[in-house]
Design a protein around this motif. Structure first.
Motif, PDB file in Angstrom:
ATOM      1  N   VAL A  14       0.845  -1.195   0.000  1.00  0.00           N
ATOM      2  CA  VAL A  14       0.000   0.000   0.000  1.00  0.00           C
ATOM      3  C   VAL A  14       0.881   1.245   0.000  1.00  0.00           C
ATOM      4  O   VAL A  14       0.622   2.210  -0.714  1.00  0.00           O
ATOM      5  CB  VAL A  14      -0.960  -0.002   1.213  1.00  0.00           C
ATOM      6  N   TYR A  15       1.942   1.221   0.807  1.00  0.00           N
ATOM      7  CA  TYR A  15       2.883   2.335   0.841  1.00  0.00           C
ATOM      8  C   TYR A  15       3.509   2.566  -0.534  1.00  0.00           C
ATOM      9  O   TYR A  15       3.597   3.699  -1.005  1.00  0.00           O
ATOM     10  CB  TYR A  15       3.978   2.092   1.889  1.00  0.00           C
ATOM     11  N   VAL A  16       3.966   1.478  -1.185  1.00  0.00           N
ATOM     12  CA  VAL A  16       4.617   1.601  -2.492  1.00  0.00           C
ATOM     13  C   VAL A  16       3.653   2.196  -3.512  1.00  0.00           C
ATOM     14  O   VAL A  16       4.019   3.110  -4.254  1.00  0.00           O
ATOM     15  CB  VAL A  16       5.160   0.233  -2.970  1.00  0.00           C
ATOM     16  N   ALA A  17       2.415   1.714  -3.535  1.00  0.00           N
ATOM     17  CA  ALA A  17       1.422   2.243  -4.478  1.00  0.00           C
ATOM     18  C   ALA A  17       1.179   3.729  -4.222  1.00  0.00           C
ATOM     19  O   ALA A  17       1.117   4.530  -5.156  1.00  0.00           O
ATOM     20  CB  ALA A  17       0.123   1.459  -4.363  1.00  0.00           C
ATOM     21  N   HIS A  18       1.060   4.103  -2.961  1.00  0.00           N
ATOM     22  CA  HIS A  18       0.845   5.506  -2.610  1.00  0.00           C
ATOM     23  C   HIS A  18       2.052   6.357  -3.011  1.00  0.00           C
ATOM     24  O   HIS A  18       1.894   7.421  -3.612  1.00  0.00           O
ATOM     25  CB  HIS A  18       0.596   5.642  -1.108  1.00  0.00           C
ATOM     26  N   ALA A  19       3.242   5.881  -2.679  1.00  0.00           N
ATOM     27  CA  ALA A  19       4.458   6.645  -2.979  1.00  0.00           C
ATOM     28  C   ALA A  19       4.607   6.874  -4.487  1.00  0.00           C
ATOM     29  O   ALA A  19       4.955   7.978  -4.919  1.00  0.00           O
ATOM     30  CB  ALA A  19       5.679   5.922  -2.427  1.00  0.00           C
ATOM     31  N   LYS A  20       4.351   5.852  -5.269  1.00  0.00           N
ATOM     32  CA  LYS A  20       4.485   5.987  -6.724  1.00  0.00           C
ATOM     33  C   LYS A  20       3.418   6.887  -7.319  1.00  0.00           C
ATOM     34  O   LYS A  20       3.677   7.633  -8.265  1.00  0.00           O
ATOM     35  CB  LYS A  20       4.438   4.615  -7.382  1.00  0.00           C
ATOM     36  N   ALA A  21       2.208   6.853  -6.764  1.00  0.00           N
ATOM     37  CA  ALA A  21       1.106   7.649  -7.297  1.00  0.00           C
ATOM     38  C   ALA A  21       1.191   9.116  -6.875  1.00  0.00           C
ATOM     39  O   ALA A  21       0.949  10.019  -7.677  1.00  0.00           O
ATOM     40  CB  ALA A  21      -0.232   7.066  -6.846  1.00  0.00           C
ATOM     41  N   VAL A  22       1.536   9.352  -5.617  1.00  0.00           N
ATOM     42  CA  VAL A  22       1.478  10.709  -5.061  1.00  0.00           C
ATOM     43  C   VAL A  22       2.834  11.411  -5.073  1.00  0.00           C
ATOM     44  O   VAL A  22       2.903  12.628  -5.197  1.00  0.00           O
ATOM     45  CB  VAL A  22       0.886  10.662  -3.632  1.00  0.00           C
ATOM     46  N   HIS A  23       3.903  10.651  -4.943  1.00  0.00           N
ATOM     47  CA  HIS A  23       5.246  11.219  -4.865  1.00  0.00           C
ATOM     48  C   HIS A  23       6.179  10.560  -5.887  1.00  0.00           C
ATOM     49  O   HIS A  23       7.199   9.971  -5.506  1.00  0.00           O
ATOM     50  CB  HIS A  23       5.824  11.032  -3.459  1.00  0.00           C
ATOM     51  N   PRO A  24       5.864  10.646  -7.172  1.00  0.00           N
ATOM     52  CA  PRO A  24       6.680   9.939  -8.172  1.00  0.00           C
ATOM     53  C   PRO A  24       8.118  10.446  -8.267  1.00  0.00           C
ATOM     54  O   PRO A  24       8.995   9.728  -8.753  1.00  0.00           O
ATOM     55  CB  PRO A  24       5.928  10.172  -9.482  1.00  0.00           C
ATOM     56  N   ASP A  25       8.376  11.642  -7.770  1.00  0.00           N
ATOM     57  CA  ASP A  25       9.720  12.220  -7.835  1.00  0.00           C
ATOM     58  C   ASP A  25      10.618  11.773  -6.687  1.00  0.00           C
ATOM     59  O   ASP A  25      11.823  12.011  -6.708  1.00  0.00           O
ATOM     60  CB  ASP A  25       9.622  13.750  -7.841  1.00  0.00           C
ATOM     61  N   ARG A  26      10.057  11.111  -5.679  1.00  0.00           N
ATOM     62  CA  ARG A  26      10.823  10.665  -4.515  1.00  0.00           C
ATOM     63  C   ARG A  26      11.131   9.171  -4.622  1.00  0.00           C
ATOM     64  O   ARG A  26      10.324   8.399  -5.126  1.00  0.00           O
ATOM     65  CB  ARG A  26      10.028  10.899  -3.232  1.00  0.00           C
ATOM     66  N   PRO A  27      12.286   8.755  -4.104  1.00  0.00           N
ATOM     67  CA  PRO A  27      12.591   7.322  -4.121  1.00  0.00           C
ATOM     68  C   PRO A  27      11.695   6.562  -3.134  1.00  0.00           C
ATOM     69  O   PRO A  27      11.300   7.100  -2.100  1.00  0.00           O
ATOM     70  CB  PRO A  27      14.051   7.259  -3.684  1.00  0.00           C
ATOM     71  N   VAL A  28      11.382   5.318  -3.464  1.00  0.00           N
ATOM     72  CA  VAL A  28      10.560   4.469  -2.605  1.00  0.00           C
ATOM     73  C   VAL A  28      11.487   3.745  -1.634  1.00  0.00           C
ATOM     74  O   VAL A  28      12.525   3.216  -2.030  1.00  0.00           O
ATOM     75  CB  VAL A  28       9.767   3.453  -3.460  1.00  0.00           C
ATOM     76  N   MET A  29      11.138   3.739  -0.355  1.00  0.00           N
ATOM     77  CA  MET A  29      11.944   3.059   0.656  1.00  0.00           C
ATOM     78  C   MET A  29      11.936   1.551   0.413  1.00  0.00           C
ATOM     79  O   MET A  29      10.940   0.993  -0.041  1.00  0.00           O
ATOM     80  CB  MET A  29      11.367   3.289   2.055  1.00  0.00           C
ATOM     81  N   SER A  30      13.026   0.905   0.762  1.00  0.00           N
ATOM     82  CA  SER A  30      13.068  -0.557   0.726  1.00  0.00           C
ATOM     83  C   SER A  30      12.151  -1.079   1.837  1.00  0.00           C
ATOM     84  O   SER A  30      11.771  -0.339   2.750  1.00  0.00           O
ATOM     85  CB  SER A  30      14.488  -1.048   0.967  1.00  0.00           C
TER      86      SER A  30
END
Length: 51
Positions: A14-30
């Protein structure tokens, strides 16, 4: 997922989906960084620990 939320551990997917959708310019945490950050947010600010 319900059990994780009951104990304060949100779903990584859920975090990854949110991060990619809302914050595409930021790296996704491992997963490890995500887990550590969530643990710190939940338990890190307590004082007077018993152990």
């Amino acid at each position: 997922q319900a059990m994780r939320l009951m104990v304060g551990q949100p779903d990584y997917e859920v975090y990854v989906a949110h991060a990619k959708a809302v914050h595409p310019d930021r790296p996704v945490m491992s997963y490890e960084d995500f887990f550590r950050e969530r643990q710190q947010a939940r338990y890190g600010s307590r004082t007077g620990r018993c152990c």
